[in-house]
Design an enzyme around this catalytic site. Structure first.
Site, PDB file in Angstrom:
ATOM      1  N   ARG A  15       3.407  -4.832  13.470  1.00  0.00           N
ATOM      2  CA  ARG A  15       4.783  -4.776  13.002  1.00  0.00           C
ATOM      3  C   ARG A  15       5.707  -4.364  14.133  1.00  0.00           C
ATOM      4  O   ARG A  15       5.421  -3.422  14.854  1.00  0.00           O
ATOM      5  CB  ARG A  15       4.913  -3.780  11.843  1.00  0.00           C
ATOM      6  CG  ARG A  15       6.123  -4.051  10.960  1.00  0.00           C
ATOM      7  CD  ARG A  15       6.112  -3.190   9.712  1.00  0.00           C
ATOM      8  NE  ARG A  15       4.963  -3.413   8.844  1.00  0.00           N
ATOM      9  CZ  ARG A  15       4.920  -3.010   7.575  1.00  0.00           C
ATOM     10  NH1 ARG A  15       5.950  -2.376   7.049  1.00  0.00           N
ATOM     11  NH2 ARG A  15       3.850  -3.230   6.835  1.00  0.00           N
ATOM     12  N   SER A  99       7.323  -6.384   5.190  1.00  0.00           N
ATOM     13  CA  SER A  99       7.428  -5.644   3.936  1.00  0.00           C
ATOM     14  C   SER A  99       8.854  -5.182   3.680  1.00  0.00           C
ATOM     15  O   SER A  99       9.752  -5.989   3.503  1.00  0.00           O
ATOM     16  CB  SER A  99       6.449  -4.472   3.950  1.00  0.00           C
ATOM     17  OG  SER A  99       6.422  -3.797   2.720  1.00  0.00           O
ATOM     18  N   HIS A 100       9.074  -3.857   3.702  1.00  0.00           N
ATOM     19  CA  HIS A 100      10.383  -3.294   3.368  1.00  0.00           C
ATOM     20  C   HIS A 100      11.227  -2.997   4.605  1.00  0.00           C
ATOM     21  O   HIS A 100      12.338  -2.491   4.468  1.00  0.00           O
ATOM     22  CB  HIS A 100      10.190  -1.991   2.579  1.00  0.00           C
ATOM     23  CG  HIS A 100       9.439  -0.942   3.353  1.00  0.00           C
ATOM     24  ND1 HIS A 100       8.054  -0.933   3.417  1.00  0.00           N
ATOM     25  CD2 HIS A 100       9.866   0.095   4.105  1.00  0.00           C
ATOM     26  CE1 HIS A 100       7.682   0.084   4.184  1.00  0.00           C
ATOM     27  NE2 HIS A 100       8.750   0.718   4.608  1.00  0.00           N
ATOM     28  N   LYS A 109      -0.009  -8.990   8.277  1.00  0.00           N
ATOM     29  CA  LYS A 109      -1.057  -8.311   7.523  1.00  0.00           C
ATOM     30  C   LYS A 109      -2.246  -9.255   7.490  1.00  0.00           C
ATOM     31  O   LYS A 109      -2.121 -10.389   7.028  1.00  0.00           O
ATOM     32  CB  LYS A 109      -0.597  -7.981   6.108  1.00  0.00           C
ATOM     33  CG  LYS A 109       0.533  -6.960   6.052  1.00  0.00           C
ATOM     34  CD  LYS A 109       0.925  -6.644   4.608  1.00  0.00           C
ATOM     35  CE  LYS A 109       2.015  -5.582   4.551  1.00  0.00           C
ATOM     36  NZ  LYS A 109       2.395  -5.251   3.139  1.00  0.00           N
ATOM     37  N   ASP A 243       9.307  -4.708  -3.569  1.00  0.00           N
ATOM     38  CA  ASP A 243       9.674  -4.602  -2.157  1.00  0.00           C
ATOM     39  C   ASP A 243       9.727  -5.997  -1.542  1.00  0.00           C
ATOM     40  O   ASP A 243       9.550  -7.001  -2.235  1.00  0.00           O
ATOM     41  CB  ASP A 243       8.732  -3.657  -1.414  1.00  0.00           C
ATOM     42  CG  ASP A 243       7.297  -4.172  -1.325  1.00  0.00           C
ATOM     43  OD1 ASP A 243       6.961  -5.123  -2.059  1.00  0.00           O
ATOM     44  OD2 ASP A 243       6.522  -3.622  -0.525  1.00  0.00           O
ATOM     45  N   ASP A 245       7.911  -7.954   0.406  1.00  0.00           N
ATOM     46  CA  ASP A 245       6.815  -8.929   0.283  1.00  0.00           C
ATOM     47  C   ASP A 245       6.177  -8.890  -1.099  1.00  0.00           C
ATOM     48  O   ASP A 245       5.159  -9.529  -1.337  1.00  0.00           O
ATOM     49  CB  ASP A 245       5.768  -8.717   1.376  1.00  0.00           C
ATOM     50  CG  ASP A 245       5.150  -7.325   1.368  1.00  0.00           C
ATOM     51  OD1 ASP A 245       5.779  -6.383   0.862  1.00  0.00           O
ATOM     52  OD2 ASP A 245       4.030  -7.166   1.896  1.00  0.00           O
ATOM     53  N   ASP A 247       4.440  -6.893  -2.845  1.00  0.00           N
ATOM     54  CA  ASP A 247       3.115  -6.373  -3.179  1.00  0.00           C
ATOM     55  C   ASP A 247       3.204  -5.007  -3.846  1.00  0.00           C
ATOM     56  O   ASP A 247       2.223  -4.506  -4.393  1.00  0.00           O
ATOM     57  CB  ASP A 247       2.196  -6.323  -1.950  1.00  0.00           C
ATOM     58  CG  ASP A 247       2.699  -5.393  -0.849  1.00  0.00           C
ATOM     59  OD1 ASP A 247       3.875  -4.982  -0.896  1.00  0.00           O
ATOM     60  OD2 ASP A 247       1.902  -5.078   0.055  1.00  0.00           O
ATOM     61  N   ARG A 248       4.400  -4.391  -3.813  1.00  0.00           N
ATOM     62  CA  ARG A 248       4.615  -3.115  -4.497  1.00  0.00           C
ATOM     63  C   ARG A 248       5.640  -3.298  -5.608  1.00  0.00           C
ATOM     64  O   ARG A 248       6.605  -4.053  -5.458  1.00  0.00           O
ATOM     65  CB  ARG A 248       5.122  -2.048  -3.526  1.00  0.00           C
ATOM     66  CG  ARG A 248       4.082  -1.573  -2.540  1.00  0.00           C
ATOM     67  CD  ARG A 248       4.586  -0.390  -1.748  1.00  0.00           C
ATOM     68  NE  ARG A 248       5.760  -0.729  -0.949  1.00  0.00           N
ATOM     69  CZ  ARG A 248       6.667   0.159  -0.546  1.00  0.00           C
ATOM     70  NH1 ARG A 248       6.571   1.413  -0.910  1.00  0.00           N
ATOM     71  NH2 ARG A 248       7.674  -0.225   0.195  1.00  0.00           N
ATOM     72  N   HIS A 331       1.426   1.204  -4.517  1.00  0.00           N
ATOM     73  CA  HIS A 331       0.393   0.196  -4.270  1.00  0.00           C
ATOM     74  C   HIS A 331      -0.689   0.386  -5.328  1.00  0.00           C
ATOM     75  O   HIS A 331      -1.173   1.502  -5.543  1.00  0.00           O
ATOM     76  CB  HIS A 331      -0.233   0.366  -2.880  1.00  0.00           C
ATOM     77  CG  HIS A 331       0.601  -0.168  -1.765  1.00  0.00           C
ATOM     78  ND1 HIS A 331       0.733  -1.520  -1.507  1.00  0.00           N
ATOM     79  CD2 HIS A 331       1.345   0.448  -0.817  1.00  0.00           C
ATOM     80  CE1 HIS A 331       1.512  -1.699  -0.461  1.00  0.00           C
ATOM     81  NE2 HIS A 331       1.900  -0.531  -0.023  1.00  0.00           N
TER      82      HIS A 331
END
Length: 454
Positions: A15, A99-100, A109, A243, A245, A247-248, A331
């Site tokens: 990242r 992500s965020h 990832k 978020d 992406d 995933d959360r 998560h």
């Protein structure tokens, strides 16, 4: 000279700022290194809606095909959709997302076949070493036969798989406000929730990696203010925030009140245990509420406490055969989803639980939210080790207090506990406090903060 990747290769992913810290040329080398380390003959690649994501994903694919691996591109997707593709297709995968993080960031990832994590100890350090070597010595020699590139749409299959795991067809009608934060939830939510007894009120579903409305980080209270106001204005049963992406997933109740991820972990744990006959192992990290292991035991399960971080959770899930795992960061991990994390599946569980009874969400989750918590408090410090030592010295000799250093320092008494952890990437210490009541929590929080901040 070899590239210095120390600033962008983190504990669990890659990242950094594009193009200042990394670019498509490096992405291509990462693709080649990923294939070399995983020994993959074929891989799957997806990406989010950030402006730099398609180019970085294409470059990674070039690096992979150069070494002879076939590539399946699934295009725009959420991170858990990439994990689904890795699991369903049995292929190592790479997801391009930050992500965020703000718009100028991007990342990768990575996972092995079946969505198994790639972290520092499971291949990421080796990938970094190869990329550093190749930037100094030149790209690796191409395979005699280059790999192929094919495109595949997995969204419908992903949605069908999730819906096969949680039955929502018989719930009472619910009104739900969903804030996608201009992230990938705007892509996945319409397909996953289509045709269910839900009145979905969409917010910020337009895919826009510049995040024009607010950061796509629902754990920061300022980023759910719009959702909270809209839930109240609509008279909705609940609100969901994803978020960047997707995933959360973060949940607010009918009053706009935030529901702690620990309460969601406990709620989903109870449902998963019931689904598995009232027994099974449930993983929780050491920052989740005391209520999580309590609820797990009450429903016949065995709680297992781990370090913070998805690679530790997934490793323990695989080792113990756990049916579910949850973290304070929203998560949620499922055995039925290749031990990978998916906020969307957790959201379906919440919708099913709420729609399967007549009361409001606030009443439903009250039995899972038993203690007063500080939330995560970050402090910038000059010397992380010295501040941690000061906290340990102050609390170490107190009667009835125990210390453990599974992850940072956890200090536990009869009526309260707190954990202090160092950030891997910033000069920060992170404090989480929980107690049986608000006054005790505030007292412990303030004492710990005074020591941390010196």
């Amino acid at each position: 000279m070899a590239a210095d990747l120390s600033q962008i290769v983190k504990a669990y992913d890659v990242r950094g700022v594009v193009p200042d810290q990394w670019d498509e040329a490096l992405a291509e080398l990462f693709g080649a290194a990923f294939v070399r380390v995983t020994d993959a003959e074929a891989i799957v690649i997806g990406h989010d809606m950030r402006p730099s994501s398609p180019g970085l994903a294409a470059a990674f694919a070039r690096g992979a095909t150069r070494l002879g691996a076939d590539v399946t591109l699934i295009g725009l997707c959420s991170t858990d959709q990439l994990y689904f593709a890795s699991g369903q297709l049995g292929l190592p995968g790479a997801m391009f997302t930050a992500s965020h993080n703000p718009a100028q960031y991007n990342g990768i990832k990575m996972c092995r076949a079946g969505a198994a994590p790639v972290g520092q100890d499971t291949g990421l350090a080796d990938i970094r070493a190869l990329v550093e070597r190749w930037t100094e010595q030149g790209a690796p020699e191409a395979a005699a036969t280059a790999g192929t590139v094919t495109e595949r749409d997995t969204l419908d299959d992903y949605a069908a798989h999730l819906r096969s795991l949680v039955d929502l067809t018989a719930i009472r009608p619910l009104k739900v406000v969903v804030d996608a934060g201009n992230g990938m939830g705007g892509h996945t939510v319409p397909t996953v929730l289509a045709g269910l007894p839900l009145d979905v009120v969409p917010m910020y579903f337009e895919l826009d990696g510049t995040f024009p409305n607010h950061e796509a980080n629902p754990l920061d209270p300022k980023n759910i203010v719009d959702l909270q106001e809209r839930v109240r204005a609509e008279g909705a049963d609940l609100g969901l925030a994803f978020d960047g992406d997707a995933d959360r997933c973060f949940v607010v109740d009918e009053n706009g009140g935030p529901v702690s991820p620990s309460a969601i972990t406990a709620l989903v744990a109870a449902r998963e245990l019931a689904k598995h006959g009232g027994s099974g192992t449930v993983i929780h990290n050491l920052i989740t509420s005391w209520s999580v292991p309590e609820v797990v035991r009450e429903h016949g399960g065995t709680p297992v406490r781990t370090r913070v971080g998805h690679s530790f959770i997934k490793e323990e899930m695989a080792k113990s055969g756990a049916i579910f795992g949850g973290e304070h960061s929203a998560h949620y991990y499922f055995k039925d989803f290749w031990n990978a994390d998916t906020g969307m599946l957790a959201a379906l569980h919440v919708l099913a639980a709420l729609g399967g009874q007549d009361g409001p969400l606030s009443a439903l989750v009250s039995s899972y939210d038993r203690y007063a918590a500080s939330g995560e408090i970050n402090s910038t410090v000059d010397d992380q080790a010295a501040r941690l030592a000061a906290v340990k010295a102050a609390f170490g000799d107190r009667e009835g207090v125990t210390l453990d250093e599974l992850d940072g320092l956890t200090v536990t008494a009869a009526d309260w506990w707190f954990n202090v952890r160092a950030s891997n990437t910033e000069p920060l210490l992170r404090l989480n406090v929980e107690a049986r009541d608000e006054a005790a929590m505030a007292k412990v929080r303030d004492e710990a903060l005074a020591l941390i901040r010196g």
